[in-house]
Design a protein around this motif. Sequence first.
Motif, PDB file in Angstrom:
ATOM      1  N   LYS A 208       0.838  -0.933   0.186  1.00 60.94           N
ATOM      2  CA  LYS A 208       0.029  -0.073   0.115  1.00 60.94           C
ATOM      3  C   LYS A 208       1.057   1.389   0.421  1.00 60.94           C
ATOM      4  CE  LYS A 208      -2.677   2.383   3.680  1.00 60.94           C
ATOM      5  NZ  LYS A 208      -4.031   2.497   4.292  1.00 60.94           N
ATOM      6  N   LYS A 210       0.957   5.295   0.771  1.00 65.44           N
ATOM      7  CA  LYS A 210       0.206   6.542   1.490  1.00 65.44           C
ATOM      8  C   LYS A 210       0.585   7.238   0.381  1.00 65.44           C
ATOM      9  CE  LYS A 210      -1.518   6.533   4.484  1.00 65.44           C
ATOM     10  NZ  LYS A 210      -3.187   7.031   4.637  1.00 65.44           N
ATOM     11  N   ASP A 238      -3.557   5.186  -1.379  1.00 66.13           N
ATOM     12  CA  ASP A 238      -4.326   5.716  -0.447  1.00 66.13           C
ATOM     13  C   ASP A 238      -4.440   7.060  -0.067  1.00 66.13           C
ATOM     14  OD1 ASP A 238      -6.140   7.051   1.453  1.00 66.13           O
ATOM     15  OD2 ASP A 238      -4.799   5.206   3.590  1.00 66.13           O
ATOM     16  N   ASN A 240      -5.580   9.586   1.487  1.00 69.08           N
ATOM     17  CA  ASN A 240      -6.778   9.927   2.489  1.00 69.08           C
ATOM     18  C   ASN A 240      -7.629  11.148   2.048  1.00 69.08           C
ATOM     19  OD1 ASN A 240      -3.826   9.007   4.512  1.00 69.08           O
ATOM     20  ND2 ASN A 240      -6.076   8.517   5.123  1.00 69.08           N
ATOM     21  N   GLU A 263      -7.823   3.491  -1.379  1.00 65.79           N
ATOM     22  CA  GLU A 263      -8.288   3.613  -0.557  1.00 65.79           C
ATOM     23  C   GLU A 263      -8.757   5.515  -0.543  1.00 65.79           C
ATOM     24  OE1 GLU A 263      -6.099   1.273   2.038  1.00 65.79           O
ATOM     25  OE2 GLU A 263      -6.320   2.978   3.487  1.00 65.79           O
ATOM     26  N   ASP A 264      -9.899   5.479   0.330  1.00 71.56           N
ATOM     27  CA  ASP A 264     -10.260   7.275   0.122  1.00 71.56           C
ATOM     28  C   ASP A 264      -9.343   8.395  -0.661  1.00 71.56           C
ATOM     29  OD1 ASP A 264     -11.930   6.750   2.937  1.00 71.56           O
ATOM     30  OD2 ASP A 264     -10.221   6.500   3.555  1.00 71.56           O
ATOM     31  N   ASN A 286     -10.861   4.268   5.520  1.00 72.95           N
ATOM     32  CA  ASN A 286     -11.101   4.359   6.370  1.00 72.95           C
ATOM     33  C   ASN A 286     -11.714   5.590   7.677  1.00 72.95           C
ATOM     34  OD1 ASN A 286      -7.960   4.290   5.683  1.00 72.95           O
ATOM     35  ND2 ASN A 286      -8.433   5.439   7.789  1.00 72.95           N
ATOM     36  N   LEU A 308     -11.808  -0.479   5.990  1.00 70.96           N
ATOM     37  CA  LEU A 308     -10.619  -1.058   6.550  1.00 70.96           C
ATOM     38  C   LEU A 308     -11.340  -0.880   7.685  1.00 70.96           C
ATOM     39  CD1 LEU A 308      -8.478   1.035   5.250  1.00 70.96           C
ATOM     40  CD2 LEU A 308      -9.134  -1.585   4.077  1.00 70.96           C
ATOM     41  N   HIS A 337      -7.082  -1.852   8.960  1.00 69.60           N
ATOM     42  CA  HIS A 337      -6.525  -0.255   9.001  1.00 69.60           C
ATOM     43  C   HIS A 337      -5.469  -0.188  10.523  1.00 69.60           C
ATOM     44  CE1 HIS A 337      -6.327   3.638  11.148  1.00 69.60           C
ATOM     45  NE2 HIS A 337      -5.783   3.829   9.636  1.00 69.60           N
TER      46      HIS A 337
HETATM   47 MG   LIG Z   1      -6.909   4.960   4.207  1.00 69.46          MG
END
Ligand SMILES: [Mg+2]
Length: 440
Positions: A208, A210, A238, A240, A263-264, A286, A308, A337
């Motif tokens: 994953k 970030k 992800d 965020n 993710e998000d 998440n 998550l 998560h």
């Molecule tokens: Mg996340």
Amino acid sequence: MTGHRTSAADTTADTTIADVRLTPILIADPPLLNVQGVHQPYVPRLIVEVETEGGIVGVGETLGDTTYLEIARQLAPALVGRRTSETNLLPAIAACVADVDAGALSSPTDTAGFRGTPNAGKLRLSVISAFEVAMLDALGKATELPVHALLGGKVRDSVEYSGYLFYRWAEHPQDDAPRDDWGAALDPAGIVEQARRFHRDHGFTSFKLKGGVFPPDEEAAAIRALAEAFPDSPLRLDPNGGWSVGTSLKVAAELTGVLEYLEDPTTSTPGMAQVHEGSGMPLATNMCVTRLGEIPEAFTKDAVQVVLSDHHYWGGLRATKELAAICSAFGVGVSMHSNTHLGISLAAMTQVAATVPHLDYACDTHRPWQTDDVITVPHVFREGRIEVTDTPGLGVELDRDALAVLHERWLAMPGMRDRDDEAGMRLVDPRWTPHSSPRW
Ligand SMILES: [Mg+2]
Ligand SMILES: O=C([O-])C(=O)C[C@H](O)[C@@H](O)C(=O)[O-]
């Protein structure tokens, strides 16, 4: 066997809670970048010990920021005299005894947790989670059962984790911060090199990244470089919630068939629904599903395809299982998560993950980034997996010397007692304003 049980019962059978100890600590953290800023040199965690009348000690771990610590301090005395088996009472007890500071609820996001807008219920659940884990650990030790057996038993013997890749600086800007030998990772080549080390040292085969740090096309290029270097590995990105719906649709189209899930990408549930409808890309979260009340809208709008779970968010291990059952009923996938954490949390994550039948994805963990721990025998990832122990309780033992050192650090550094990634970034860029969301 019977004789053994009898002697255990003689000394340890009384599982009434006699004492609850709270130890806030600071753990070292590298300069990992995200949409909010950068991890500071130390992150607060809270270690909870529940001691029974029979002399058994159970341990739990959760977020240690001031608000969480305050809630824990109000909750701890209310548990004395309860049984370690009475975990279902925790939410009601917490609601009666634990006030949440209004200041903690005025922040636009919970910087400690990255799970959308904070509210009192969410913060209490995070504290409850550590008490529940500690109570189950003590109960497991008293009954000579692993925690997974208290949750109905394991359905797998090991739990797969994914390598959690971060853009990062070589070192923190603070002169006295801890250093490591990872070097900077600020482009696709740096991210691939980081993944190779994660694979070599821990055997991770799922990764994953970030995101939300660089313009989305640079992050998409890093994902493509990872796909080339690890053609068989499931990959996730992800940011965020750092992207608009339009940007998310563009990146989703570009990375369809390359990512296992996105993710998000964007913050709101309606926005996530638009991205999925327009791209077909599976979306994980998440941030927009972090408590039961957020589920109906997200599931009926088909806004998320993978939730998550995180026992620190949802109020513990039993609540995580309940969440997984709801997801299963709606055909929504479950993964896990993580935030910066130590071995007690990894043990708890592994025990509950072992009991969820349709855990279809490798779980997140920050643990490889941490150089500290508070357990005597830190976990070892083999082929990216943690073995599910059958040792009673969580199967870990508290390292009291290490705990004391990390608590001393907490006492000595009042400025680090709340995670603040924005403040970390402002040391380098005084005009840093991450909340002009979406960033791209
Ligand atoms: Mg996340
Ligand atoms: O999946 C996530 O959103 C996270 O892991 C949240 C974390 O706080 C992560 O962004 C971090 O540690 O910077």
